[in-house]
Design a protein around this motif. Sequence first.
Motif, PDB file in Angstrom:
ATOM      1  N   LEU A  15       0.803  -1.218   0.000  1.00 26.56           N
ATOM      2  CA  LEU A  15       0.000   0.000   0.000  1.00 26.56           C
ATOM      3  C   LEU A  15       0.841   1.277   0.000  1.00 26.56           C
ATOM      4  O   LEU A  15       0.283   2.374   0.068  1.00 26.56           O
ATOM      5  N   GLU A  16       2.159   1.118  -0.095  1.00 26.15           N
ATOM      6  CA  GLU A  16       3.072   2.271  -0.127  1.00 26.15           C
ATOM      7  C   GLU A  16       2.765   3.250   1.000  1.00 26.15           C
ATOM      8  O   GLU A  16       2.728   4.472   0.814  1.00 26.15           O
ATOM      9  N   ALA A  17       2.601   2.702   2.185  1.00 21.53           N
ATOM     10  CA  ALA A  17       2.107   3.481   3.313  1.00 21.53           C
ATOM     11  C   ALA A  17       3.034   4.625   3.713  1.00 21.53           C
ATOM     12  O   ALA A  17       2.564   5.674   4.173  1.00 21.53           O
ATOM     13  N   ASP A  18       4.312   4.444   3.527  1.00 22.06           N
ATOM     14  CA  ASP A  18       5.264   5.441   4.021  1.00 22.06           C
ATOM     15  C   ASP A  18       5.273   6.727   3.203  1.00 22.06           C
ATOM     16  O   ASP A  18       5.850   7.730   3.637  1.00 22.06           O
ATOM     17  N   ARG A  19       4.646   6.737   2.039  1.00 22.65           N
ATOM     18  CA  ARG A  19       4.678   7.954   1.216  1.00 22.65           C
ATOM     19  C   ARG A  19       3.546   8.929   1.530  1.00 22.65           C
ATOM     20  O   ARG A  19       3.511  10.028   0.970  1.00 22.65           O
ATOM     21  N   PHE A  20       2.651   8.554   2.445  1.00 22.98           N
ATOM     22  CA  PHE A  20       1.489   9.405   2.722  1.00 22.98           C
ATOM     23  C   PHE A  20       1.647  10.207   4.011  1.00 22.98           C
ATOM     24  O   PHE A  20       2.147   9.696   5.012  1.00 22.98           O
ATOM     25  N   LYS A  21       1.207  11.448   3.958  1.00 24.83           N
ATOM     26  CA  LYS A  21       1.020  12.255   5.155  1.00 24.83           C
ATOM     27  C   LYS A  21      -0.429  12.072   5.576  1.00 24.83           C
ATOM     28  O   LYS A  21      -1.352  12.444   4.845  1.00 24.83           O
ATOM     29  N   ASP A  22      -0.651  11.488   6.753  1.00 23.37           N
ATOM     30  CA  ASP A  22      -1.996  11.052   7.110  1.00 23.37           C
ATOM     31  C   ASP A  22      -2.421  11.648   8.446  1.00 23.37           C
ATOM     32  O   ASP A  22      -1.659  12.336   9.123  1.00 23.37           O
ATOM     33  N   TYR A  23      -3.675  11.349   8.806  1.00 23.55           N
ATOM     34  CA  TYR A  23      -4.269  11.882  10.033  1.00 23.55           C
ATOM     35  C   TYR A  23      -4.019  10.987  11.236  1.00 23.55           C
ATOM     36  O   TYR A  23      -4.456  11.285  12.343  1.00 23.55           O
ATOM     37  N   GLY A  24      -3.357   9.886  11.022  1.00 27.15           N
ATOM     38  CA  GLY A  24      -3.064   8.951  12.099  1.00 27.15           C
ATOM     39  C   GLY A  24      -2.065   7.922  11.610  1.00 27.15           C
ATOM     40  O   GLY A  24      -1.691   7.917  10.430  1.00 27.15           O
ATOM     41  N   PRO A  25      -1.599   7.043  12.484  1.00 25.00           N
ATOM     42  CA  PRO A  25      -0.580   6.062  12.095  1.00 25.00           C
ATOM     43  C   PRO A  25      -1.137   4.958  11.214  1.00 25.00           C
ATOM     44  O   PRO A  25      -2.178   4.374  11.508  1.00 25.00           O
ATOM     45  N   ASN A  26      -0.429   4.678  10.119  1.00 22.53           N
ATOM     46  CA  ASN A  26      -0.768   3.552   9.253  1.00 22.53           C
ATOM     47  C   ASN A  26       0.112   2.356   9.606  1.00 22.53           C
ATOM     48  O   ASN A  26       1.283   2.503   9.917  1.00 22.53           O
ATOM     49  N   GLY A  27      -0.488   1.166   9.565  1.00 22.79           N
ATOM     50  CA  GLY A  27       0.247  -0.039   9.894  1.00 22.79           C
ATOM     51  C   GLY A  27      -0.294  -0.700  11.140  1.00 22.79           C
ATOM     52  O   GLY A  27      -1.489  -0.597  11.456  1.00 22.79           O
ATOM     53  N   LEU A  28       0.571  -1.377  11.874  1.00 29.46           N
ATOM     54  CA  LEU A  28       0.171  -2.091  13.078  1.00 29.46           C
ATOM     55  C   LEU A  28      -0.107  -1.092  14.199  1.00 29.46           C
ATOM     56  O   LEU A  28       0.791  -0.393  14.665  1.00 29.46           O
ATOM     57  N   GLN A  29      -1.356  -1.029  14.635  1.00 26.73           N
ATOM     58  CA  GLN A  29      -1.730  -0.106  15.704  1.00 26.73           C
ATOM     59  C   GLN A  29      -1.806  -0.785  17.069  1.00 26.73           C
ATOM     60  O   GLN A  29      -1.548  -0.156  18.093  1.00 26.73           O
ATOM     61  N   VAL A  30      -2.193  -2.047  17.090  1.00 22.38           N
ATOM     62  CA  VAL A  30      -2.235  -2.815  18.342  1.00 22.38           C
ATOM     63  C   VAL A  30      -1.584  -4.168  18.072  1.00 22.38           C
ATOM     64  O   VAL A  30      -2.005  -4.887  17.167  1.00 22.38           O
ATOM     65  N   GLU A  31      -0.579  -4.486  18.859  1.00 21.51           N
ATOM     66  CA  GLU A  31       0.151  -5.740  18.663  1.00 21.51           C
ATOM     67  C   GLU A  31      -0.558  -6.897  19.341  1.00 21.51           C
ATOM     68  O   GLU A  31      -0.958  -6.813  20.504  1.00 21.51           O
ATOM     69  N   GLY A  32      -0.683  -7.996  18.589  1.00 22.93           N
ATOM     70  CA  GLY A  32      -1.282  -9.207  19.122  1.00 22.93           C
ATOM     71  C   GLY A  32      -0.356 -10.394  18.931  1.00 22.93           C
ATOM     72  O   GLY A  32       0.870 -10.254  18.973  1.00 22.93           O
ATOM     73  N   LYS A  33      -0.924 -11.551  18.706  1.00 25.64           N
ATOM     74  CA  LYS A  33      -0.146 -12.791  18.609  1.00 25.64           C
ATOM     75  C   LYS A  33       0.818 -12.759  17.428  1.00 25.64           C
ATOM     76  O   LYS A  33       0.602 -12.067  16.435  1.00 25.64           O
ATOM     77  N   ARG A  34       1.899 -13.541  17.546  1.00 31.94           N
ATOM     78  CA  ARG A  34       2.948 -13.552  16.535  1.00 31.94           C
ATOM     79  C   ARG A  34       2.504 -14.258  15.251  1.00 31.94           C
ATOM     80  O   ARG A  34       2.746 -13.774  14.152  1.00 31.94           O
ATOM     81  N   GLU A  35       1.842 -15.399  15.365  1.00 29.52           N
ATOM     82  CA  GLU A  35       1.451 -16.170  14.189  1.00 29.52           C
ATOM     83  C   GLU A  35       0.025 -15.819  13.777  1.00 29.52           C
ATOM     84  O   GLU A  35      -0.889 -15.838  14.606  1.00 29.52           O
ATOM     85  N   ILE A  36      -0.138 -15.514  12.496  1.00 36.80           N
ATOM     86  CA  ILE A  36      -1.442 -15.101  11.970  1.00 36.80           C
ATOM     87  C   ILE A  36      -1.914 -16.107  10.935  1.00 36.80           C
ATOM     88  O   ILE A  36      -1.229 -16.366   9.939  1.00 36.80           O
ATOM     89  N   HIS A  37      -3.085 -16.681  11.194  1.00 35.39           N
ATOM     90  CA  HIS A  37      -3.707 -17.624  10.278  1.00 35.39           C
ATOM     91  C   HIS A  37      -4.933 -17.016   9.594  1.00 35.39           C
ATOM     92  O   HIS A  37      -5.162 -17.256   8.413  1.00 35.39           O
ATOM     93  N   LYS A  38      -5.719 -16.258  10.356  1.00 33.11           N
ATOM     94  CA  LYS A  38      -6.968 -15.716   9.816  1.00 33.11           C
ATOM     95  C   LYS A  38      -7.025 -14.211  10.009  1.00 33.11           C
ATOM     96  O   LYS A  38      -6.754 -13.693  11.100  1.00 33.11           O
ATOM     97  N   VAL A  39      -7.405 -13.523   8.942  1.00 30.86           N
ATOM     98  CA  VAL A  39      -7.546 -12.072   8.949  1.00 30.86           C
ATOM     99  C   VAL A  39      -9.008 -11.719   8.704  1.00 30.86           C
ATOM    100  O   VAL A  39      -9.642 -12.263   7.795  1.00 30.86           O
TER     101      VAL A  39
END
Length: 249
Positions: A15-39
Amino acid sequence: MIDRDALQGHLQQLLEADRFKDYGPNGLQVEGKREIHKVVTGVTASLALIDAAIAAGADAIVVHHGLFWRGQDGRVTGWMKQRLAQLIRHDINLFAYHLPLDAHATLGNNAQWGQQLGLVADARFGDQDLGFIGPVPDGLDLPRLSELVKRKLGRAPVVVPGDGRPLKRAAWCSGGAQGYFEGAIAAGVDVFLTGEISEPQAHYARETGVAFLACGHHASERYGVQAVGRHLEVNLGLQHAFLDIDNPA
């Protein structure tokens, strides 16, 4: 299965997230479990979506509207405490992509919403090129366009008809982009579609002749996260479910 940090890196690059000036943080906002099977994907990180994702067995949630925005006072009380408590209690990762998810050329809200209406962009406009412009399909006049929006989005748009000119060029920008209307007018389009309308836009439409359709903020922003979820399913082998928490806005 994918590692949390690998998923974060994949989404940031996709999503080329780093090129945007935004109103809040893009990416991981709350960290959870290490292994991800279902989104689970959804429009907004509301308590209803979080609870539904828990019931669906999600390891991660990807949304357009996250929890943290510029100007918040930072206190974890009330609704913020409830949402965070559920995420942390169930060890669920929350990823949020705001403007990057609007702007992506194929997976973004504007590209995917346009696809629903048969609109394909050949130009961009507005701040950070978020607005899309393209030709109106032959035979699609304003009444037919309004009916198409109603059928595809499940709600009737607010329509300010302009001067009744034939629709040759359209501009669109999902969500709360009513402030882009002046830029769309300057770009020479015949109709502008977005999610919301404020007081000035009705006057601009009447005075310039350019039609304005307010199609629903939530309704116009349901498509990007679904496309991203399908991408993760096909390319990373993750289980995916889109959960639509209805919102009249």
